[in-house]
Design a protein around this motif. Sequence first.
Motif, mmCIF file in Angstrom:
data_model
loop_
_atom_site.group_PDB
_atom_site.id
_atom_site.type_symbol
_atom_site.label_atom_id
_atom_site.label_comp_id
_atom_site.label_asym_id
_atom_site.label_seq_id
_atom_site.Cartn_x
_atom_site.Cartn_y
_atom_site.Cartn_z
ATOM 1 N N ASN A 246 49.100 51.701 25.034
ATOM 2 C CA ASN A 246 49.519 50.680 24.075
ATOM 3 C C ASN A 246 49.221 51.074 22.630
ATOM 4 O OD1 ASN A 246 50.701 48.542 25.680
ATOM 5 N ND2 ASN A 246 48.678 48.240 26.565
ATOM 6 N N THR A 247 48.238 51.933 22.427
ATOM 7 C CA THR A 247 47.967 52.437 21.081
ATOM 8 C C THR A 247 49.176 53.215 20.566
ATOM 9 O OG1 THR A 247 45.590 52.611 21.548
ATOM 10 C CG2 THR A 247 46.431 53.873 19.684
ATOM 11 N N LYS A 248 49.689 54.097 21.398
ATOM 12 C CA LYS A 248 50.882 54.868 21.034
ATOM 13 C C LYS A 248 52.108 53.960 20.931
ATOM 14 C CE LYS A 248 49.151 59.014 23.376
ATOM 15 N NZ LYS A 248 49.364 59.973 24.504
ATOM 16 N N LEU A 249 52.190 53.007 21.851
ATOM 17 C CA LEU A 249 53.349 52.107 21.866
ATOM 18 C C LEU A 249 53.404 51.251 20.607
ATOM 19 C CD1 LEU A 249 55.725 51.106 23.666
ATOM 20 C CD2 LEU A 249 54.186 49.322 24.493
ATOM 21 N N LEU A 250 52.270 50.722 20.186
ATOM 22 C CA LEU A 250 52.237 49.902 18.977
ATOM 23 C C LEU A 250 52.654 50.712 17.764
ATOM 24 C CD1 LEU A 250 51.583 47.171 17.697
ATOM 25 C CD2 LEU A 250 49.199 47.918 17.469
ATOM 26 N N CYS A 251 52.211 51.957 17.712
ATOM 27 C CA CYS A 251 52.606 52.847 16.615
ATOM 28 C C CYS A 251 54.126 53.052 16.611
ATOM 29 C CB CYS A 251 51.878 54.181 16.762
ATOM 30 S SG CYS A 251 52.162 55.330 15.401
ATOM 31 N N GLU A 252 54.702 53.230 17.803
ATOM 32 C CA GLU A 252 56.149 53.405 17.923
ATOM 33 C C GLU A 252 56.899 52.135 17.518
ATOM 34 O OE1 GLU A 252 57.174 54.672 21.840
ATOM 35 O OE2 GLU A 252 55.763 56.359 21.828
ATOM 36 N N MET A 253 56.357 50.990 17.867
ATOM 37 C CA MET A 253 56.993 49.713 17.511
ATOM 38 C C MET A 253 57.077 49.555 15.998
ATOM 39 S SD MET A 253 55.184 47.187 20.315
ATOM 40 C CE MET A 253 56.009 45.688 19.799
ATOM 41 N N MET A 254 55.985 49.841 15.340
ATOM 42 C CA MET A 254 55.967 49.695 13.882
ATOM 43 C C MET A 254 56.889 50.717 13.223
ATOM 44 S SD MET A 254 51.946 48.730 13.159
ATOM 45 C CE MET A 254 51.216 50.045 14.132
ATOM 46 N N SER A 255 56.908 51.930 13.743
ATOM 47 C CA SER A 255 57.783 52.972 13.204
ATOM 48 C C SER A 255 59.250 52.601 13.392
ATOM 49 C CB SER A 255 57.499 54.313 13.883
ATOM 50 O OG SER A 255 56.183 54.745 13.620
ATOM 51 N N PHE A 256 59.576 52.059 14.554
ATOM 52 C CA PHE A 256 60.956 51.646 14.837
ATOM 53 C C PHE A 256 61.415 50.599 13.825
ATOM 54 C CE2 PHE A 256 64.038 48.806 16.798
ATOM 55 C CZ PHE A 256 64.951 49.688 17.358
ATOM 56 N N CYS A 257 60.557 49.627 13.559
ATOM 57 C CA CYS A 257 60.916 48.571 12.606
ATOM 58 C C CYS A 257 61.173 49.147 11.211
ATOM 59 C CB CYS A 257 59.802 47.528 12.543
ATOM 60 S SG CYS A 257 59.600 46.545 14.037
ATOM 61 N N ASN A 261 64.793 49.458 8.683
ATOM 62 C CA ASN A 261 64.739 48.656 7.467
ATOM 63 C C ASN A 261 64.195 47.251 7.717
ATOM 64 O OD1 ASN A 261 65.027 48.439 4.702
ATOM 65 N ND2 ASN A 261 67.152 47.746 4.781
ATOM 66 N N LEU A 262 63.174 47.178 8.559
ATOM 67 C CA LEU A 262 62.506 45.909 8.847
ATOM 68 C C LEU A 262 61.020 46.022 8.496
ATOM 69 C CD1 LEU A 262 64.110 45.212 12.339
ATOM 70 C CD2 LEU A 262 64.732 44.127 10.174
ATOM 71 N N LYS A 263 60.380 44.898 8.253
ATOM 72 C CA LYS A 263 58.971 44.892 7.866
ATOM 73 C C LYS A 263 58.113 44.353 9.015
ATOM 74 C CE LYS A 263 59.740 42.314 4.293
ATOM 75 N NZ LYS A 263 59.561 41.509 3.048
ATOM 76 N N PRO A 264 57.388 45.221 9.700
ATOM 77 C CA PRO A 264 56.509 44.743 10.772
ATOM 78 C C PRO A 264 55.209 44.149 10.219
ATOM 79 C CG PRO A 264 56.337 47.122 10.586
ATOM 80 C CD PRO A 264 57.382 46.693 9.596
ATOM 81 N N VAL A 265 54.722 43.132 10.897
ATOM 82 C CA VAL A 265 53.446 42.510 10.542
ATOM 83 C C VAL A 265 52.696 42.227 11.844
ATOM 84 C CG1 VAL A 265 52.307 40.526 9.477
ATOM 85 C CG2 VAL A 265 54.411 41.430 8.478
ATOM 86 N N LEU A 266 51.435 42.605 11.886
ATOM 87 C CA LEU A 266 50.602 42.322 13.049
ATOM 88 C C LEU A 266 49.872 41.003 12.821
ATOM 89 C CD1 LEU A 266 48.993 45.856 13.617
ATOM 90 C CD2 LEU A 266 51.103 44.939 14.595
ATOM 91 N N VAL A 267 49.908 40.130 13.826
ATOM 92 C CA VAL A 267 49.272 38.824 13.688
ATOM 93 C C VAL A 267 48.453 38.517 14.942
ATOM 94 C CG1 VAL A 267 49.631 36.330 13.510
ATOM 95 C CG2 VAL A 267 51.052 37.894 12.166
ATOM 96 N N LYS A 297 49.147 53.722 11.488
ATOM 97 C CA LYS A 297 49.251 54.820 10.532
ATOM 98 C C LYS A 297 50.116 54.463 9.337
ATOM 99 C CE LYS A 297 48.759 58.166 14.308
ATOM 100 N NZ LYS A 297 49.385 59.275 15.071
ATOM 101 N N LEU A 298 50.956 53.455 9.491
ATOM 102 C CA LEU A 298 51.848 53.051 8.405
ATOM 103 C C LEU A 298 51.224 51.977 7.512
ATOM 104 C CD1 LEU A 298 55.226 52.859 10.388
ATOM 105 C CD2 LEU A 298 54.415 54.711 8.903
ATOM 106 N N LYS A 299 49.985 51.621 7.797
ATOM 107 C CA LYS A 299 49.274 50.606 7.005
ATOM 108 C C LYS A 299 50.027 49.277 6.972
ATOM 109 C CE LYS A 299 46.249 53.769 6.055
ATOM 110 N NZ LYS A 299 44.947 53.769 6.767
ATOM 111 N N VAL A 300 50.495 48.877 8.133
ATOM 112 C CA VAL A 300 51.201 47.598 8.271
ATOM 113 C C VAL A 300 50.195 46.456 8.106
ATOM 114 C CG1 VAL A 300 52.316 46.109 10.007
ATOM 115 C CG2 VAL A 300 53.047 48.490 9.737
ATOM 116 N N PRO A 301 50.570 45.362 7.445
ATOM 117 C CA PRO A 301 49.640 44.234 7.280
ATOM 118 C C PRO A 301 49.164 43.680 8.624
ATOM 119 C CG PRO A 301 51.559 43.980 5.865
ATOM 120 C CD PRO A 301 51.853 45.143 6.752
#
Length: 321
Positions: A246-257, A261-267, A297-301
């Motif tokens: 899931n660590t790798k998967l979350l990174c891929e999710m944020m990169s995909f967004c 041209n989408l803005k990912p946010v973790l909540v 790695k993308l410093k998503v909020p």
Amino acid sequence: KMCGCRNSRKDYPTRCQLAMITLMPTIEVIALPMLVVSVICFLLLINKRCRNTNWHKNQFIGTEKFIVYRTNPKKYYDVANVGSQSALFAFDYESFEVKGCNWAVGSESLLYNFRIIKQYFDCLRDNGTVIITLCPFVFCLHDYTDYRLKTKYHLYLDPKTVDGSTILKSHFRIKFPLLTSPIQALKRLIKDVPIDNRSSLTTNEMSQEDLEKDASKWVDNWKRQFSVSNLDAPVPQSNRDAINFNTKLLCEMMSFCVEHNLKPVLVLPPVTTALSSKFSEKFCESYLDSVICKSNKLKVPFLNYFRDTRFSDNTLFFNSY
């Protein structure tokens, strides 16, 4: 005078008897299909009643909203969220000017969160926001192994992306519960379960004592599900593989967004104090913060409301979670 021969007139079959003997095969040929058709019609009638039970409807509640998301024009929404139970009830966009869609449908792994994003991302306008909702043990779940929990995905995901459950098998579970779960279907036909009305609840009827018990129940269930005996102990080996995945998967999710041209946010949504008090800072560091730090790695909020007292009032929840 009648002769004493056995083959007297009364021993010969009458014309009516001969006709009956002649028609017997024909009657059997007609009666058997009629019986089969009658049985099938009866079973279909019982199956229809099973489909109308709350037990069956509750399994697919919330999936109908994806019909609306598919029929609206592309680039229509400003924000969308994915997630599990907490996300399903945490986000409601109807009272805001922002156009939002809640893609959460109850219990769900991060893997299927990602698959929903991949299929529906074009519903969002450019620079739209994707809220990736987290919960205490989200990184310990690789995926659910029970294919029955994946049946709902065939209602709104590409069948090719649904693991362990064929579209035919899922179709039968959706359309013919009497055939796929006969004992449970008949049981609920006799005594049904209450309809799932949690989305319409406006008050929390639990007392503080009830909330404490409910919080303990959530924690105990999670500990049992993920084989964790001590929340403050090092992460068990049995969960490390899922966490790495899931660590790798979350990174891929944020990169995909970002790539689309989408803005990912973790909540991490708020919970009641009764529940948040069950988790120490050590637990949060081991099971949440360290994973997010490693994958982000993308410093998503990352918006952490887990212990936020502004949202911990019991009246904002219908249980402890």
